[in-house]
Scaffold this motif. Structure first.
Motif, PDB file in Angstrom:
ATOM      1  N   ALA A  32      13.914  19.337  -1.568  1.00 33.36           N
ATOM      2  CA  ALA A  32      14.843  20.418  -1.198  1.00 33.36           C
ATOM      3  C   ALA A  32      15.655  20.008   0.025  1.00 33.36           C
ATOM      4  N   TYR A  33      14.999  19.390   0.977  1.00 38.01           N
ATOM      5  CA  TYR A  33      15.683  18.921   2.186  1.00 38.01           C
ATOM      6  C   TYR A  33      16.733  17.862   1.841  1.00 38.01           C
ATOM      7  N   GLN A  34      16.362  16.901   1.013  1.00 38.90           N
ATOM      8  CA  GLN A  34      17.309  15.855   0.624  1.00 38.90           C
ATOM      9  C   GLN A  34      18.496  16.452  -0.127  1.00 38.90           C
ATOM     10  N   GLY A  35      18.239  17.407  -1.029  1.00 39.07           N
ATOM     11  CA  GLY A  35      19.319  18.068  -1.753  1.00 39.07           C
ATOM     12  C   GLY A  35      20.265  18.788  -0.813  1.00 39.07           C
ATOM     13  N   ALA A  36      19.708  19.482   0.164  1.00 36.71           N
ATOM     14  CA  ALA A  36      20.545  20.190   1.139  1.00 36.71           C
ATOM     15  C   ALA A  36      21.398  19.208   1.936  1.00 36.71           C
ATOM     16  N   LYS A  37      20.796  18.082   2.342  1.00 37.92           N
ATOM     17  CA  LYS A  37      21.559  17.075   3.086  1.00 37.92           C
ATOM     18  C   LYS A  37      22.698  16.490   2.252  1.00 37.92           C
ATOM     19  N   GLU A  38      22.534  16.509   0.929  1.00 34.18           N
ATOM     20  CA  GLU A  38      23.556  15.983   0.021  1.00 34.18           C
ATOM     21  C   GLU A  38      24.500  17.079  -0.458  1.00 34.18           C
ATOM     22  N   PHE A  39      24.462  18.226   0.216  1.00 33.62           N
ATOM     23  CA  PHE A  39      25.362  19.355  -0.063  1.00 33.62           C
ATOM     24  C   PHE A  39      25.160  19.953  -1.455  1.00 33.62           C
ATOM     25  N   ILE A  40      23.938  19.912  -1.949  1.00 37.39           N
ATOM     26  CA  ILE A  40      23.610  20.647  -3.169  1.00 37.39           C
ATOM     27  C   ILE A  40      23.212  22.040  -2.685  1.00 37.39           C
ATOM     28  N   LEU A  41      24.149  22.959  -2.769  1.00 37.72           N
ATOM     29  CA  LEU A  41      24.024  24.267  -2.137  1.00 37.72           C
ATOM     30  C   LEU A  41      24.049  25.381  -3.165  1.00 37.72           C
ATOM     31  N   THR A  42      23.619  26.551  -2.743  1.00 36.93           N
ATOM     32  CA  THR A  42      23.678  27.730  -3.599  1.00 36.93           C
ATOM     33  C   THR A  42      24.685  28.726  -3.025  1.00 36.93           C
ATOM     34  N   ALA A  43      25.272  29.525  -3.900  1.00 33.57           N
ATOM     35  CA  ALA A  43      26.197  30.566  -3.439  1.00 33.57           C
ATOM     36  C   ALA A  43      25.467  31.562  -2.545  1.00 33.57           C
ATOM     37  N   GLY A  44      24.225  31.899  -2.912  1.00 33.44           N
ATOM     38  CA  GLY A  44      23.441  32.823  -2.097  1.00 33.44           C
ATOM     39  C   GLY A  44      23.179  32.273  -0.709  1.00 33.44           C
ATOM     40  N   GLY A  45      22.916  30.983  -0.627  1.00 30.78           N
ATOM     41  CA  GLY A  45      22.702  30.350   0.673  1.00 30.78           C
ATOM     42  C   GLY A  45      23.940  30.421   1.541  1.00 30.78           C
ATOM     43  N   GLN A  46      25.094  30.274   0.930  1.00 33.13           N
ATOM     44  CA  GLN A  46      26.337  30.346   1.693  1.00 33.13           C
ATOM     45  C   GLN A  46      26.625  31.773   2.145  1.00 33.13           C
ATOM     46  N   ARG A  47      26.275  32.760   1.325  1.00 30.31           N
ATOM     47  CA  ARG A  47      26.408  34.155   1.758  1.00 30.31           C
ATOM     48  C   ARG A  47      25.462  34.432   2.930  1.00 30.31           C
ATOM     49  N   ASN A  48      24.250  33.902   2.843  1.00 34.25           N
ATOM     50  CA  ASN A  48      23.301  34.067   3.950  1.00 34.25           C
ATOM     51  C   ASN A  48      23.824  33.399   5.210  1.00 34.25           C
ATOM     52  N   ARG A  49      24.396  32.208   5.076  1.00 37.39           N
ATOM     53  CA  ARG A  49      24.980  31.511   6.231  1.00 37.39           C
ATOM     54  C   ARG A  49      26.089  32.357   6.843  1.00 37.39           C
ATOM     55  N   ASN A  50      26.976  32.875   6.013  1.00 39.68           N
ATOM     56  CA  ASN A  50      28.088  33.684   6.525  1.00 39.68           C
ATOM     57  C   ASN A  50      27.578  34.896   7.302  1.00 39.68           C
ATOM     58  N   TYR A  51      26.504  35.502   6.827  1.00 37.50           N
ATOM     59  CA  TYR A  51      25.952  36.685   7.489  1.00 37.50           C
ATOM     60  C   TYR A  51      25.182  36.315   8.761  1.00 37.50           C
ATOM     61  N   MET A  52      24.429  35.248   8.728  1.00 37.21           N
ATOM     62  CA  MET A  52      23.491  34.926   9.810  1.00 37.21           C
ATOM     63  C   MET A  52      24.031  33.966  10.860  1.00 37.21           C
ATOM     64  N   GLU A  53      25.015  33.184  10.536  1.00 37.50           N
ATOM     65  CA  GLU A  53      25.412  32.068  11.400  1.00 37.50           C
ATOM     66  C   GLU A  53      25.701  32.473  12.845  1.00 37.50           C
ATOM     67  N   GLU A  54      26.393  33.574  13.060  1.00 36.31           N
ATOM     68  CA  GLU A  54      26.717  33.951  14.442  1.00 36.31           C
ATOM     69  C   GLU A  54      25.511  34.514  15.196  1.00 36.31           C
ATOM     70  N   LYS A  55      24.425  34.792  14.494  1.00 35.76           N
ATOM     71  CA  LYS A  55      23.204  35.277  15.128  1.00 35.76           C
ATOM     72  C   LYS A  55      22.288  34.117  15.518  1.00 35.76           C
ATOM     73  N   MET A  56      22.714  32.882  15.189  1.00 38.82           N
ATOM     74  CA  MET A  56      21.844  31.729  15.353  1.00 38.82           C
ATOM     75  C   MET A  56      22.431  30.707  16.319  1.00 38.82           C
ATOM     76  N   ASP A  57      21.532  30.004  16.989  1.00 36.02           N
ATOM     77  CA  ASP A  57      21.905  28.924  17.902  1.00 36.02           C
ATOM     78  C   ASP A  57      21.138  27.683  17.463  1.00 36.02           C
ATOM     79  N   PHE A  58      21.860  26.741  16.871  1.00 32.81           N
ATOM     80  CA  PHE A  58      21.240  25.498  16.420  1.00 32.81           C
ATOM     81  C   PHE A  58      21.297  24.473  17.540  1.00 32.81           C
ATOM     82  N   GLN A  59      20.147  24.170  18.114  1.00 23.47           N
ATOM     83  CA  GLN A  59      20.037  23.153  19.156  1.00 23.47           C
ATOM     84  C   GLN A  59      19.780  21.779  18.544  1.00 23.47           C
ATOM     85  N   ILE A  60      19.816  21.710  17.224  1.00 22.87           N
ATOM     86  CA  ILE A  60      19.632  20.455  16.499  1.00 22.87           C
ATOM     87  C   ILE A  60      20.903  20.175  15.714  1.00 22.87           C
ATOM     88  N   ASN A  61      21.069  18.952  15.312  1.00 22.87           N
ATOM     89  CA  ASN A  61      22.200  18.563  14.477  1.00 22.87           C
ATOM     90  C   ASN A  61      21.620  18.063  13.153  1.00 22.87           C
TER      91      ASN A  61
END
Length: 118
Positions: A32-61
């Protein structure tokens, strides 16, 4: 459940707390991690990102970890928070029952961002 781990953790914080997520301790399937790194994404995941991203602080890259936190195909609904002095005993009990469990974060006082990922 569709909300992803980040979405479920957001609900648990109830706008009163923040959580520090230790990405090195997150349990996940390597595929799952390798797939995510290769941009194999889900529409639901992108909706979750859009909703949550400003609530999060990623100290990692690490885009793969980010996507795993947003992915709606997680077991985010199985999150539990316990007092820090009970973590070791709970993990021992769960593992004795062959229930995989990990301690990957801590609830802290409310910060500027709700979820901080290290």
């Amino acid at each position: 459940t569709g909300f992803g781990l980040a979405g479920h953790l957001h609900e648990m914080m109830n706008d009163k707390f923040s959580a520090e997520i230790h990405s090195k301790d997150l349990p996940y399937f390597e595929e799952a991690y390798q797939g995510a790194k290769e941009f194999i994404l889900t529409a639901g995941g992108q909706r979750n990102r859009n909703y949550m991203e400003e609530k999060m602080d990623f100290q990692i890259n690490d885009f793969g970890i980010e996507e795993l936190l947003f992915d709606p195909q997680t077991s985010g609904g199985l999150l539990v928070s316990v007092p820090e002095d009970e973590v070791a005993a709970l993990l021992e009990e769960l593992q004795a029952a062959n229930i995989p469990a990990k301690d990957f974060g801590i609830v802290v006082e409310k910060q500027e961002k709700e979820l901080i990922v290290y």
